[in-house]
Enzyme design. Structure first.
Site, PDB file in Angstrom:
ATOM      1  N   ASP A 329     -10.362  19.989  14.883  1.00 33.38           N
ATOM      2  CA  ASP A 329     -11.589  20.555  15.445  1.00 33.38           C
ATOM      3  C   ASP A 329     -12.106  19.609  16.523  1.00 33.38           C
ATOM      4  OD1 ASP A 329     -13.843  22.241  15.714  1.00 33.38           O
ATOM      5  OD2 ASP A 329     -15.009  20.985  14.338  1.00 33.38           O
ATOM      6  N   HIS A 330     -12.939  20.125  17.391  1.00 33.63           N
ATOM      7  CA  HIS A 330     -13.614  19.321  18.398  1.00 33.63           C
ATOM      8  C   HIS A 330     -14.995  18.915  17.875  1.00 33.63           C
ATOM      9  CE1 HIS A 330     -11.090  21.426  21.726  1.00 33.63           C
ATOM     10  NE2 HIS A 330     -10.517  20.295  21.339  1.00 33.63           N
ATOM     11  N   TYR A 528     -17.292  23.981  17.099  1.00 30.62           N
ATOM     12  CA  TYR A 528     -16.896  25.277  16.532  1.00 30.62           C
ATOM     13  C   TYR A 528     -15.503  25.699  16.980  1.00 30.62           C
ATOM     14  CZ  TYR A 528     -21.934  24.834  17.249  1.00 30.62           C
ATOM     15  OH  TYR A 528     -23.202  24.327  17.380  1.00 30.62           O
ATOM     16  N   HIS A 529     -14.561  24.745  16.975  1.00 33.90           N
ATOM     17  CA  HIS A 529     -13.201  25.020  17.429  1.00 33.90           C
ATOM     18  C   HIS A 529     -12.148  24.650  16.391  1.00 33.90           C
ATOM     19  CE1 HIS A 529     -14.705  24.446  21.859  1.00 33.90           C
ATOM     20  NE2 HIS A 529     -15.057  25.619  21.352  1.00 33.90           N
ATOM     21  N   PRO A 530     -12.273  25.094  15.137  1.00 32.84           N
ATOM     22  CA  PRO A 530     -11.220  24.776  14.164  1.00 32.84           C
ATOM     23  C   PRO A 530      -9.912  25.478  14.525  1.00 32.84           C
ATOM     24  CG  PRO A 530     -12.736  26.383  13.236  1.00 32.84           C
ATOM     25  CD  PRO A 530     -13.329  25.936  14.541  1.00 32.84           C
TER      26      PRO A 530
END
Length: 600
Positions: A329-330, A528-530
């Site tokens: 994630d980021h 919010y980048h899983p």
């Protein structure tokens, strides 16, 4: 009465049920047999469903756990309001002393879309494809067909670009696709300020975030049109809502992959809707496009996952695969600047006026995401590199933002952080810089909490597990966000550095690495980048779940087509790459079943 009628008519035109495919549950119950079933109507799933149903001989079903987009999802400037709404799965990570420490639950908020359009219906609407190096690295690891030059046509295929057509643009863009990609001709004064400040620090001002080079500072392109969010629901589902061979069922949660008894051949999917379990049969393939968090959940519930974990959960193992591992994630850490402003900026009258202007006229401050559209990319180790390791988003929040939108409350921050941010923002414009780590060395995992499909799985983000991640975040703040205050652009605008004086970090000098380490662990946020929980890899790769054609290993008739297949998270926002994965995945299916390659 006339005004109210106009108001409701405008609202209906924006989000009325007539815009979306009807719920076809009656048709499903009458004949529960489909050639293809797509689970998840989000960024990738809506794309896949559209492309597969282009073949009139194929009967296609889309299963979506949520419902139609709402007024809240479709107004661009209200994007943060979608957090913890009915259109959000509202997940959070497991408590971890290394990160997310200033949250009430000691875990970061991980919103995921639960509506047609999925996360493209609740995200920030940035259209960012990632870096050329991302895809070339995937291909170099043995994932044939996934180099940048090979995936670029699939990015282009989706796009309806609104920028100017010229020799430079035509190599990277398409003006006739499904997905509207807006290139705003004017930018806000605050956006000009941020760009000028970044240029002072040596960044190149790029005109096209998805063109020749990603590096530098630029105003992002967005998935919007005429003041409205342009999700994959609008792009790929609304135009085909009456297609005869295409059905959608909504508020229907897929709970289990079904197999032909005694085999590893997929026969269908079990769906829970209106309090009942419905078995739906598939003739050709079942496609999981439920996202990097929900696709692994469904697979593990179905016996596809790590043997040891599934046996602990007393689930019959169908395929021993590393599902749920390699979770990436980021994360970002905020840096703050403030300048005095009118504390009545967000008075109730101003809020009502802005909302009314938007609904009745389609104008005003809610029509786009300005002044939050500026993005920059740098490499903290090599300024000449074309591969970024850090990304920066810049949000300018007017005074009293909590009167309209309580951002820290939406994320679940504790009372200390929440109160101190309110005090900082009460009579000040607040510039928040998201210092975003693009290529984390750390990776987490997903585990089942129980066999109950309606209980959320356990998400272990494992932020900062590898100490190099923290080193890069601290380096980026010292190189960029903490230096912005030295620029003439910010000084002229009146912005000065500001801090949330978190008690846990007060013992450290604010200029020290120890302070930056502490604040990074207290105020950790997810962008919010899983991704990467059903990793794509070549034959012989024991860490992979799917092959380069996105077929799940050790079973037959099942593919995963969403962000979970990324071998590693891309250097940028993940919505555009997820749509590309949907385009490419659908083309692979067509190639398999039509015995010929589909021309782009």
């Amino acid at each position: 009465m006339s005004t109210l009628q106009t108001f409701f008519a405008a609202q209906c035109a924006l989000v009325g049920d007539h815009l979306w495919p009807a719920d076809a549950i009656n048709s499903v119950l009458e004949d529960p047999n489909y050639d293809f079933i797509v689970v998840g109507g989000g960024s990738a799933g809506a794309t896949v469903a559209n492309r597969l149903s282009e073949v009139p001989e194929w009967k296609v079903l889309l299963v979506e756990a949520g419902g139609n987009p709402t007024l809240n999802t479709e107004i661009p400037h209200l994007f943060y309001n979608n957090m913890r709404s009915p259109q959000d799965w509202a997940y959070k990570t497991q408590p971890d002393e290394a990160a997310c420490r200033s949250y009430k639950a000691k875990g970061c908020a991980w919103p995921r879309g639960k509506a047609l359009g999925g996360s493209s219906s609740i995200n920030f609407m940035f259209y960012v494809r990632g870096n050329r190096h991302d895809f070339d690295e995937w291909a170099a690891d043995g994932n044939y067909g996934w180099s940048y030059d090979e995936v670029l046509p699939y990015f282009i295929k989706s796009e309806k670009f609104t920028g100017i057509y010229n020799d430079q643009n035509k190599k990277y863009h398409n003006w006739e696709g499904n997905l509207n990609v807006a290139v705003d001709k004017q930018s806000h004064d605050f956006e000009h300020m941020i760009i000028n400040a970044a240029v002072e620090l040596g960044l190149k001002n790029s005109s096209d975030i998805n063109g020749e080079s990603q590096m530098g500072v630029m105003t992002s392109q967005t998935t919007t049109k005429d003041g409205t969010r342009f999700s994959t629901a609008r792009a790929f589902l609304s135009p085909i809502k009456d297609r005869k061979n295409f059905h959608v069922i909504k508020h229907a949660q897929a709970t289990k992959v079904l197999f032909v008894p005694g085999t590893n051949i997929v026969s269908g999917v079990l769906v829970h809707k209106d309090g009942k379990d419905i078995a739906i049969n598939v003739r050709k393939e079942l496609i999981l496009s439920a996202g990097a968090l929900n696709s692994p959940h469904i697979m593990m519930l179905s016996g596809i996952g790590p043997r040891r974990h599934l046996e602990e959960m007393k689930i019959e193992v169908k395929a021993d695969l590393p599902v749920g591992e390699n979770l990436q994630d980021h994360l970002f850490v905020p840096t703050f600047y403030t300048k005095p402003g009118d504390k009545n900026y967000y008075s109730i009258n101003n809020i009502v006026s802005a909302f009314t202007e938007y609904i009745l006229n389609g104008t005003g401050p809610l029509v786009n995401t300005s002044p939050h559209r500026v993005i920059s990319f740098i490499n903290t180790t090599d300024p000449t590199s074309t591969a970024s390791d850090m990304q920066f988003h810049y949000f300018v929040l007017p005074p009293g933002i909590s009167n309209m939108l309580d951002i820290f409350h939406k994320h679940g921050l504790n009372d200390e952080a929440y109160t101190k941010f309110q005090e900082m923002n009460k009579e000040h414009y607040t510039l928040v810089i998201f210092n975003t780590l693009l290529k984390p060395k750390s990776a987490g995992k997903i585990l089942l909490a129980s066999k109950n499909p309606f209980e959320a799985p356990l998400f272990f983000a494992d932020y900062y597990k590898d100490p190099e991640d923290m080193e890069i975040v601290i380096k980026s703040m010292k190189q960029h966000s903490l230096r912005l205050g030295e620029t003439q652009a910010l000084k002229k605008a009146g912005f000065k550095p500001a801090y949330l004086d978190i008690d846990a970090c007060k013992k450290f000098d604010k200029n020290s690495d120890d302070y930056l380490d502490c604040i990074s662990r207290e105020l950790t946020f997810s962008l919010y980048h899983p991704t990467s929980t059903a990793k794509m890899g070549p034959d012989g790769d024991p860490t992979s779940v799917v092959d380069p054609e996105l077929r799940v290993r050790k079973v037959k008739g099942l593919r995963v087509i969403d962000a979970s297949i990324m071998p590693s998270v891309v250097r940028g926002n993940t919505n555009a790459p997820s749509i590309m994965i949907g385009e490419k995945g659908a083309d692979m299916i067509k190639k398999t079943w039509l015995k010929q390659h589909t021309e782009l």
